[in-house]
Structure formats: C-alpha cells, structure tokens
Design an enzyme around this catalytic site. Sequence first.
Site, PDB file in Angstrom:
ATOM      1  N   HIS A  57      16.255 -11.474 -16.621  1.00 50.99           N
ATOM      2  CA  HIS A  57      16.065 -10.032 -16.550  1.00 50.99           C
ATOM      3  C   HIS A  57      14.951  -9.711 -15.557  1.00 50.99           C
ATOM      4  O   HIS A  57      14.138 -10.577 -15.225  1.00 50.99           O
ATOM      5  CB  HIS A  57      15.602  -9.466 -17.909  1.00 50.99           C
ATOM      6  CG  HIS A  57      16.458  -9.831 -19.069  1.00 50.99           C
ATOM      7  ND1 HIS A  57      17.267  -8.918 -19.711  1.00 50.99           N
ATOM      8  CD2 HIS A  57      16.603 -10.993 -19.763  1.00 50.99           C
ATOM      9  CE1 HIS A  57      17.881  -9.496 -20.724  1.00 50.99           C
ATOM     10  NE2 HIS A  57      17.498 -10.765 -20.771  1.00 50.99           N
ATOM     11  N   THR A  59      11.782  -6.628 -15.327  1.00 50.09           N
ATOM     12  CA  THR A  59      11.146  -5.672 -16.233  1.00 50.09           C
ATOM     13  C   THR A  59      11.301  -4.223 -15.794  1.00 50.09           C
ATOM     14  O   THR A  59      11.163  -3.310 -16.609  1.00 50.09           O
ATOM     15  CB  THR A  59       9.647  -5.963 -16.361  1.00 50.09           C
ATOM     16  OG1 THR A  59       9.028  -5.811 -15.066  1.00 50.09           O
ATOM     17  CG2 THR A  59       9.404  -7.377 -16.882  1.00 50.09           C
ATOM     18  N   GLU A 122      12.153 -12.489 -18.993  1.00 49.85           N
ATOM     19  CA  GLU A 122      11.832 -11.280 -18.245  1.00 49.85           C
ATOM     20  C   GLU A 122      10.947 -11.646 -17.051  1.00 49.85           C
ATOM     21  O   GLU A 122       9.959 -12.366 -17.199  1.00 49.85           O
ATOM     22  CB  GLU A 122      11.087 -10.274 -19.131  1.00 49.85           C
ATOM     23  CG  GLU A 122      11.931  -9.637 -20.219  1.00 49.85           C
ATOM     24  CD  GLU A 122      12.746  -8.461 -19.711  1.00 49.85           C
ATOM     25  OE1 GLU A 122      12.618  -8.118 -18.516  1.00 49.85           O
ATOM     26  OE2 GLU A 122      13.506  -7.892 -20.519  1.00 49.85           O
ATOM     27  N   HIS A 160      21.332 -10.625 -16.595  1.00 47.36           N
ATOM     28  CA  HIS A 160      21.657  -9.604 -17.582  1.00 47.36           C
ATOM     29  C   HIS A 160      22.894  -8.818 -17.153  1.00 47.36           C
ATOM     30  O   HIS A 160      23.748  -8.470 -17.974  1.00 47.36           O
ATOM     31  CB  HIS A 160      20.453  -8.667 -17.766  1.00 47.36           C
ATOM     32  CG  HIS A 160      20.486  -7.893 -19.033  1.00 47.36           C
ATOM     33  ND1 HIS A 160      19.556  -6.924 -19.344  1.00 47.36           N
ATOM     34  CD2 HIS A 160      21.339  -7.914 -20.090  1.00 47.36           C
ATOM     35  CE1 HIS A 160      19.842  -6.404 -20.526  1.00 47.36           C
ATOM     36  NE2 HIS A 160      20.912  -6.986 -20.999  1.00 47.36           N
ATOM     37  N   ASP A 170      20.093  -5.853 -13.795  1.00 54.04           N
ATOM     38  CA  ASP A 170      19.079  -6.873 -13.517  1.00 54.04           C
ATOM     39  C   ASP A 170      19.710  -8.274 -13.554  1.00 54.04           C
ATOM     40  O   ASP A 170      20.683  -8.493 -14.266  1.00 54.04           O
ATOM     41  CB  ASP A 170      17.896  -6.753 -14.485  1.00 54.04           C
ATOM     42  CG  ASP A 170      18.287  -6.624 -15.954  1.00 54.04           C
ATOM     43  OD1 ASP A 170      19.307  -5.981 -16.247  1.00 54.04           O
ATOM     44  OD2 ASP A 170      17.570  -7.175 -16.809  1.00 54.04           O
TER      45      ASP A 170
END
Length: 255
Positions: A57, A59, A122, A160, A170
């Site tokens: 991912h 952020t 992340e 993701h 993402d």
Amino acid sequence: MNLCIDRIHAWRTWLAAPLVAGALVACTPAFKAGPLADEVRPSPNYGARRVSLVVIHHTSNGSALPALRTLTNPLSEVSAHYLITREGRIVQLVEEGERAWHAGRSRWGSINDVNSASIGIELDNDGVEPYGEALMAALYRLLADLRARHQLTALAFVGHADVAPGRKVDPSALFPWSDMAQRGFGLWCDAPYPEPAAGFDVALGLQAIGYDLGAPDAAAWSFGLHYGGRLGGLAELDPAHVACVAAAARAAGAP
C-alpha cells in the site's frame, strides 16, 4: 504493565497526547515482533490468520506521522503489519500471525478474504511522488525476510489495487514493480511480448493471474497500473501482454 507504560512515554516524541491513550490500550508485553522491525507500535485492529500474500500500500500522506495516528487509533479500524518511512525505518504495528485490517473488501485468486491470508505493508508515500531509495531498500530487506520465513513465491507479492480493482489505486503507477520482480517479488514481462495462442481470452488471462473478474474493466485497469500497460478496460489491453504475465504466473506455480 510497567514495560507498556515505558513504551508509551517513549512514543510521546512521535504521537500527540490523545493518541497515547489509545496506544496504552493496545500495548501488550506479548507482542512478537519481526526480526527486522526497528520499532514496535502495537495496533488494536487485528484478528488471527495465516500468511500466503503480501499486499503493498501507500499511505497517501506527506509524512509517516498522520499514517501512524490512523493505523494505531482504535476508532479507525484500519491497520497494517508494517509501515516503512521515507527514511527507511521499519515500524511494526501488528504481529505477523494476526489479521491486520488493511485490504478491506478484496479478493485474489481463490482468496476471498485477503486480510485473512496476507501481510499488509504501508509505504510512506503520498501517491504522486517517486519511491525513495532508503524506503525501497528497507522494503526489499523486509520482503526477503518475509519470503524466507513464510516460504512465499513470486506470486505472493501484489498491490492493493490488484486485490481491490476499481476501489483502490495504491501503490501508484510510480511503484517499481519491474525492479520488484527482478528480485523475485512479483511478476513482470518486458515488450516485445510473444504472440498469444489463437483464441486467447484476455479476461480469462487476468483471472489466471489472480484478478477478480467481478468487474472485468476494473481488473483490466489494475493490470495496466501494475504491469505498465495502457490504463483502460478489457478492450484497451494488449492480449500478448496479458498472456505473457499469465504464462509467468503459471511458471511460478499458479494453478
């Protein structure tokens, strides 16, 4: 409990006072940190599961601090196992053996509940900037460690957007999936692509890679985002490109 209190005092240099109360609730001396974690920030947002995927991912923030606030806030019901800062610091939030809440409504191949089968990472990136050298070096170290300890193949490393097509974008078109694949973290095909077999079905090719065909055009768009193809629906995809990646997936052990 004294160990937990000491951790909370140490975190005050990073987190605002209201968040410390939430972190105190989440803190537990039994946390099993991964061997490469530079820091542990226990998040309360998880449940038990096992690992067969790693989901990347970004952020969407300008720094790590707001992401940490969200990922450790009990009210957010959002978490990940790791966050890697722009400086290359690996922050662990949830034990690898627990089910972090990072992927939401998602599917990959036969996995209907991605959170139950994945580790979420992340990356401290706003979604429109290049991924920095320090961050990527830390990511590669972490992925190599996860691959070895969980016995993962190249098929296990996805974004993701791959598992939630049409809903998530993402880790952005700037993420270096080609470099990832060269290190064994994912698949890649460079042009020119071999001609596909006569009658090759693009949608079935996407499905063979792992994409959910509930929304075929969304899956096609996510394929383009990941593999560097044209961003569009099924009609815009190069069948040879899809066939090449599907063949690489089969060679890597996809059913």
